[in-house]
Design an enzyme around this catalytic site. Structure first.
Site, PDB file in Angstrom:
ATOM      1  N   ASN A  86      -6.791   6.454   4.004  1.00  0.00           N
ATOM      2  CA  ASN A  86      -8.169   6.820   3.678  1.00  0.00           C
ATOM      3  C   ASN A  86      -8.515   8.260   4.014  1.00  0.00           C
ATOM      4  OD1 ASN A  86      -8.069   6.318   6.400  1.00  0.00           O
ATOM      5  ND2 ASN A  86     -10.035   5.275   6.510  1.00  0.00           N
TER       6      ASN A  86
ATOM      7  N   ASP B 297      -0.754   2.653  -5.254  1.00  0.00           N
ATOM      8  CA  ASP B 297      -0.717   1.234  -5.602  1.00  0.00           C
ATOM      9  C   ASP B 297      -1.970   0.807  -6.353  1.00  0.00           C
ATOM     10  OD1 ASP B 297      -2.567  -0.261  -3.190  1.00  0.00           O
ATOM     11  OD2 ASP B 297      -1.832   1.747  -2.800  1.00  0.00           O
TER      12      ASP B 297
ATOM     13  N   ASN C  95      -9.297   3.785  -1.452  1.00  0.00           N
ATOM     14  CA  ASN C  95      -9.783   4.735  -0.455  1.00  0.00           C
ATOM     15  C   ASN C  95      -9.010   6.047  -0.424  1.00  0.00           C
ATOM     16  OD1 ASN C  95     -11.939   3.234   0.401  1.00  0.00           O
ATOM     17  ND2 ASN C  95     -10.893   2.355   2.162  1.00  0.00           N
TER      18      ASN C  95
ATOM     19  N   HIS D 235       0.815  -1.219   0.000  1.00  0.00           N
ATOM     20  CA  HIS D 235       0.000   0.000   0.000  1.00  0.00           C
ATOM     21  C   HIS D 235       0.851   1.272   0.000  1.00  0.00           C
ATOM     22  CE1 HIS D 235      -4.118   0.927  -0.202  1.00  0.00           C
ATOM     23  NE2 HIS D 235      -4.427   1.050   1.065  1.00  0.00           N
TER      24      HIS D 235
END
Length: 208
Positions: free
Chosen positions: A66, A92, A113, A19
């Site tokens: 997020n 990513d 997100n 991530h």
């Protein structure tokens, strides 16, 4: 002047995870172009320097994935950046294999997100993004666990190469324009799984 935002999660436990491709690309650019660190502003690490012959601001939001939109919006407002022409976001993508890139001029969040929050805060989908492939999650895996996990040795080599390519793509966008970078670095889209489309194929579960 461009604002280049690399997305990720702060903290040692997230270092080099799937991530954090945006963070890793910013680190590559900082090292290659010797970008001076500007400290922390608007809950983001940032620095200003020259890339591809053009002034640029590099940033890593520290708000967790997020909630990336707040720092990006505030940094853009402070430095008078027009998101639709002067913002590049790097993140990513599980629809691309490790080592692959895709550059787009605009588009939906695709379930990511961090991108959802940036689009919500900016009020537009029209900004440049560079997607760095991390590969699809194995069957039976929880998606949040997968994207917050680390690469195997073979994958890590391919990913390190793609991070370097993503950094080179940023420099090309700044120096030659996005069309030149898209022509050089874009790859054929990996065929989605049956029943998936681009808007839901890389949905990230909270709290990613």
């Amino acid at each position: 002047m461009y604002l280049v935002a690399g997305l990720g999660n702060p903290g040692r436990q997230y270092h080099k995870t799937r991530h954090n491709m945006g963070f890793d690309t910013i680190d590559y650019l900082v090292e290659k172009y010797r970008i001076p660190q500007g400290g922390v502003k608007f809950n983001a690490m940032f620095g200003k320097g020259i890339i591809g012959g053009e002034p640029a601001i590099l940033m890593k939001p520290l708000s967790y994935m997020n909630l990336s939109g707040g720092p990006v919006q505030e940094m853009a407002n402070y430095f008078k950046i027009d998101p639709e022409t002067e913002l590049i976001v790097i993140y990513d993508d599980i629809d691309l294999e490790p080592g692959q890139l895709r550059i787009r001029k605009q588009g939906s969040a695709g379930g990511h997100n961090g991108m959802k929050d940036i689009i919500r805060r900016l009020g537009t989908e029209k900004f440049i993004r560079i997607k760095v492939g991390v590969g699809a999650k194995p069957s039976g895996w929880d998606l949040a666990d997968y994207v917050l996990g680390h690469f195997g040795e073979t994958e890590r080599k391919a990913v390190d190469e793609s991070i370097e390519k993503a950094g080179e793509a940023v420099a090309m966008i700044l120096s030659e324009g996005i069309d030149a970078a898209m022509n050089k670095y874009n790859v054929k889209k990996k065929k989605p799984k049956r029943g998936q489309d681009e808007d839901d194929s890389n949905t990230i579960s909270e709290p990613c």
